[in-house]
Motif scaffolding. Structure first.
Motif, PDB file in Angstrom:
ATOM      1  N   SER A 192      34.352  47.590  37.133  1.00 25.12           N
ATOM      2  CA  SER A 192      35.348  47.560  38.215  1.00 25.12           C
ATOM      3  C   SER A 192      34.674  47.412  39.569  1.00 25.12           C
ATOM      4  N   ARG A 193      33.535  48.104  39.735  1.00 22.95           N
ATOM      5  CA  ARG A 193      32.794  48.014  41.001  1.00 22.95           C
ATOM      6  C   ARG A 193      32.299  46.585  41.234  1.00 22.95           C
ATOM      7  N   ARG A 194      31.763  45.961  40.184  1.00 21.64           N
ATOM      8  CA  ARG A 194      31.244  44.600  40.348  1.00 21.64           C
ATOM      9  C   ARG A 194      32.372  43.590  40.547  1.00 21.64           C
ATOM     10  N   LYS A 195      33.530  43.854  39.961  1.00 20.33           N
ATOM     11  CA  LYS A 195      34.687  42.998  40.216  1.00 20.33           C
ATOM     12  C   LYS A 195      35.117  43.101  41.670  1.00 20.33           C
ATOM     13  N   GLY A 238      32.645  41.300  43.825  1.00 22.58           N
ATOM     14  CA  GLY A 238      32.859  39.854  43.741  1.00 22.58           C
ATOM     15  C   GLY A 238      33.969  39.399  44.672  1.00 22.58           C
ATOM     16  N   ALA A 239      35.074  40.161  44.681  1.00 25.04           N
ATOM     17  CA  ALA A 239      36.170  39.844  45.601  1.00 25.04           C
ATOM     18  C   ALA A 239      35.701  39.968  47.046  1.00 25.04           C
ATOM     19  N   GLY A 240      34.889  41.007  47.313  1.00 26.69           N
ATOM     20  CA  GLY A 240      34.366  41.196  48.671  1.00 26.69           C
ATOM     21  C   GLY A 240      33.429  40.082  49.086  1.00 26.69           C
ATOM     22  N   ASN A 241      32.637  39.572  48.140  1.00 27.24           N
ATOM     23  CA  ASN A 241      31.727  38.466  48.456  1.00 27.24           C
ATOM     24  C   ASN A 241      32.496  37.224  48.882  1.00 27.24           C
ATOM     25  N   GLY A 256      27.809  40.666  34.988  1.00 30.03           N
ATOM     26  CA  GLY A 256      28.029  40.804  36.426  1.00 30.03           C
ATOM     27  C   GLY A 256      28.696  39.577  37.018  1.00 30.03           C
ATOM     28  N   HIS A 257      28.233  38.398  36.605  1.00 26.21           N
ATOM     29  CA  HIS A 257      28.844  37.159  37.098  1.00 26.21           C
ATOM     30  C   HIS A 257      30.276  37.019  36.587  1.00 26.21           C
ATOM     31  N   PHE A 258      30.506  37.444  35.343  1.00 24.48           N
ATOM     32  CA  PHE A 258      31.863  37.369  34.792  1.00 24.48           C
ATOM     33  C   PHE A 258      32.811  38.284  35.584  1.00 24.48           C
ATOM     34  N   GLY A 287      36.884  39.005  39.951  1.00 21.27           N
ATOM     35  CA  GLY A 287      37.190  39.527  41.275  1.00 21.27           C
ATOM     36  C   GLY A 287      37.596  38.432  42.242  1.00 21.27           C
ATOM     37  N   CYS A 288      36.882  37.308  42.207  1.00 18.57           N
ATOM     38  CA  CYS A 288      37.202  36.178  43.088  1.00 18.57           C
ATOM     39  C   CYS A 288      38.581  35.609  42.772  1.00 18.57           C
ATOM     40  N   ILE A 289      38.865  35.439  41.483  1.00 16.34           N
ATOM     41  CA  ILE A 289      40.162  34.895  41.081  1.00 16.34           C
ATOM     42  C   ILE A 289      41.286  35.845  41.499  1.00 16.34           C
TER      43      ILE A 289
END
Length: 603
Positions: free
Chosen positions: A272-275, A278-281, A372-374, A379-381
């Motif tokens: 959840s943190r990495r998602k 990803g959204a934050g990036n 992590g990339h997944f 997160g981006c989507i």
């Protein structure tokens, strides 16, 4: 297949560049700068004794946002009580942000037991949870200290951290100081390898101009340089430092400042943190895209190669895989590349499929990287979907239609601009020979209307009227036999060729190929008062070069004409509820527009 080949190779190169070539290049550039040797501890010696130099040190407020941290807050406060810094120059504030546990009670009880410590402690309780960003915006702005230090509850700080940071802040051009982050108990071999890699990259990035952001466990900023963040900011520990760097100040990475993370995140929490990261990036790439400009030099290079590419890497990995699948039957090289990728993904999946087995370190690292990339891609989507949903009133517009429509606009407008570009010099010559004035005509129009704003933009057209057409009359509608229209302009209007420069408006994102006619602000208030639901015609929808109303009716010359077109505009908006109806409507409008151009049925 040529385009597929190029796209696949470019995707592969960028994936390899981000993960392997960029770190090597970064290290090489650092070596050339002569900054790769481990830094010696900064010569700051106080040993808890008062000295005459204490008065020269900056005042520091250490701000700790907390939400349900009763398990860690006592250890945190005891750690802070051991910091080596003058008593009168340090204040510590714990902000309990709507905590539903005993965080505030435990904090006060712990402070009462710290009789040996003379730092100023404050526990601030906020009844409602407003979020970390709101807490930081409020309390950093209210701080009267020279320096604000930000720290997570679950991270312990090295005792000389503030003295070392103060020595850096003595330089006027330093706005941010961040330190070395490490975990007490990494969740996996992959997580440990990831943070070892990140620390090395951050050290080298600092040598190139600035470390990209900081870790929220602990970093410090000059209070006067802080600017409030938007309320929906995700990665505050990146946005705050980079905003200060954007103002022209340096960020310093100091490995002798240590922040030790006590909390161990469970596997689900880590995903959840990495998602979220990803959204934050993606969010920070959009909001800080100006930092990719060449004037930021080393920061622009590291921002592009590190953070910007990181957003796209999951999609580039997917592009590489799909491209290899398509090309494998045509090339042994791509067949081998496909086999290599499938093998890597299979190895990465093993720790997830067989959690009871112990795998070598490289496989654990590969698993952590791919997952992590997944998570980042998800997160981006998710972030993109929510932004579209909020921005485009999805009770009227299908968010997938919005995405596909923009992609179709970009592709079709670029292709059309390329095809019709030979006509531009001929039309420009005809305009110049026919009448005095510029070739192009720009005019402010009302664009997309969102919940909180109406977008104004400058439309570009070939000039079809005299240059002084509205000098005496002001803004007025054109009539059928308007004397202000030039001879060439009359032909341009009949064929609609005067609209061709608006393809650039489409590429810029001001307009769409198909949509309601963009109206002038001078007429907008009058039309809104005279025609019910007029403003709704471009709610969440960009105006178009052509449209359902435009191909069925002539140019507007009165309010009655606008009333007739409004029904077509709302009918078109309804077609955007489904992808199939949108595509059919857009293609039919474009075909009719082509007939108007060929037959010269414009006005």
């Amino acid at each position: 297949m040529t385009i597929v080949t190029y796209l696949t190779l470019i995707s592969m190169f960028l994936v390899v560049y981000h993960h392997a070539l960029y770190p090597l290049l970064l290290k090489l550039l650092s070596q050339l700068a002569g900054k790769t040797e481990p830094q010696e501890p900064v010569a700051v010696v106080r040993k808890y004794h008062r000295s005459l130099n204490d008065e020269q040190l900056p005042s520091i407020e250490l701000l700790i946002p907390a939400y349900n941290e009763q398990d860690y807050v006592a250890a945190k406060l005891i750690n802070l009580a051991t910091l080596d810094y003058p008593d009168e120059r340090l204040s510590i504030k714990v902000v309990c942000d709507g905590c539903s546990d005993a965080t505030a009670t435990v904090a006060r009880e712990t402070i009462a037991q710290l009789a040996f410590c003379n730092f100023s402690f404050e526990v601030c309780e906020q009844p409602q949870n407003s979020g970390k960003v709101a807490v930081l915006n409020q309390h950093i702005a209210q701080s009267g200290a020279d320096i604000v230090a930000l720290s997570d509850v679950s991270a312990l700080i090295s005792v000389d951290a503030l003295l070392i940071a103060a020595s850096h802040f003595a330089q006027d051009d330093v706005g941010v100081v961040c330190g070395y982050y490490h975990l007490l108990s990494p969740g996996s071999v992959g997580e440990q390898a990831y943070w070892n890699y990140q620390r090395q990259v951050k050290r080298c990035e600092a040598d190139m101009g600035a470390p990209l952001g900081a870790h929220g466990a602990f970093y410090l900023i000059k209070q006067r340089l802080f600017r409030a963040m938007p309320e929906d900011t995700i990665n505050d520990d990146f946005v705050i430092p980079m905003d200060i760097v954007a103002q022209g100040y340096r960020a310093v990475y100091e490995p002798n400042i240590r922040a030790l993370e006590l909390e161990h995140a469970a596997d689900s929490q880590d995903r959840s943190r990495r998602k979220r990261i990803g959204a934050g990036n993606l969010q920070q790439l959009i909001r800080l895209r100006h930092m990719l400009l060449p004037r930021f030099k080393g920061v622009a290079f590291t921002f592009f190669s590190g953070k910007a590419l990181r957003v796209t890497i999951p999609f580039l990995m997917l592009s590489s895989l799909l491209g290899s699948v398509l090309l494998a039957s045509h090339s042994l090289v791509f067949m081998a590349l496909l086999a290599l990728q499938l093998s890597a993904y299979l190895l990465a999946a093993l720790p997830r499929m067989l959690p009871m087995l112990k795998f070598p370190g490289p496989i654990g690292s590969l698993n952590y990287l791919v997952e992590g990339h997944f998570s980042s891609m998800l997160g981006c989507i998710d972030y993109g979907y929510k932004k579209i949903k909020k921005h485009y009133f999805t009770h009227l517009l299908n968010p997938w239609v919005v995405v596909l429509k923009r992609g179709f606009d970009m592709f079709a407008a670029s292709l059309l601009l390329l095809l019709v570009s030979p006509l531009f010099p001929l039309i420009a010559l005809a305009i110049k020979l026919d009448s005095k004035g510029p070739v192009f005509y720009q005019q402010t129009r009302v664009g997309l209307i969102a919940e909180d704003r109406a977008v104004l933009f400058s439309i570009i057209k070939f000039r079809s009227m005299r240059a002084d057409a509205e000098q005496a009359s002001g803004a007025v509608w054109a009539t059928k036999q308007d004397s202000r229209i030039t001879r060439v302009g009359r032909w341009l209007r009949k064929t609609r060729l005067d609209e061709l420069p608006q393809l650039w408006n489409v590429i810029r994102g001001d307009m769409s190929l198909v949509g309601p006619r963009p109206e002038r602000p001078a007429f907008y208030q009058t039309l809104e008062q005279a025609i019910p639901f007029y403003s709704e015609r471009t709610v969440g929808l960009k105006p178009g070069i052509t449209g359902l109303a435009q191909v069925n009716l002539q140019y507007d010359s009165s309010i009655e004409d606008v009333k007739q077109k409004l029904a077509y505009d709302h009918r078109y908006a309804l077609s955007l509820s489904q992808c199939s109806s949108w595509l059919y409507q857009d293609l039919s409008v474009l075909v009719k527009t082509l007939w108007v151009v060929v037959a010269g049925r414009g006005q």
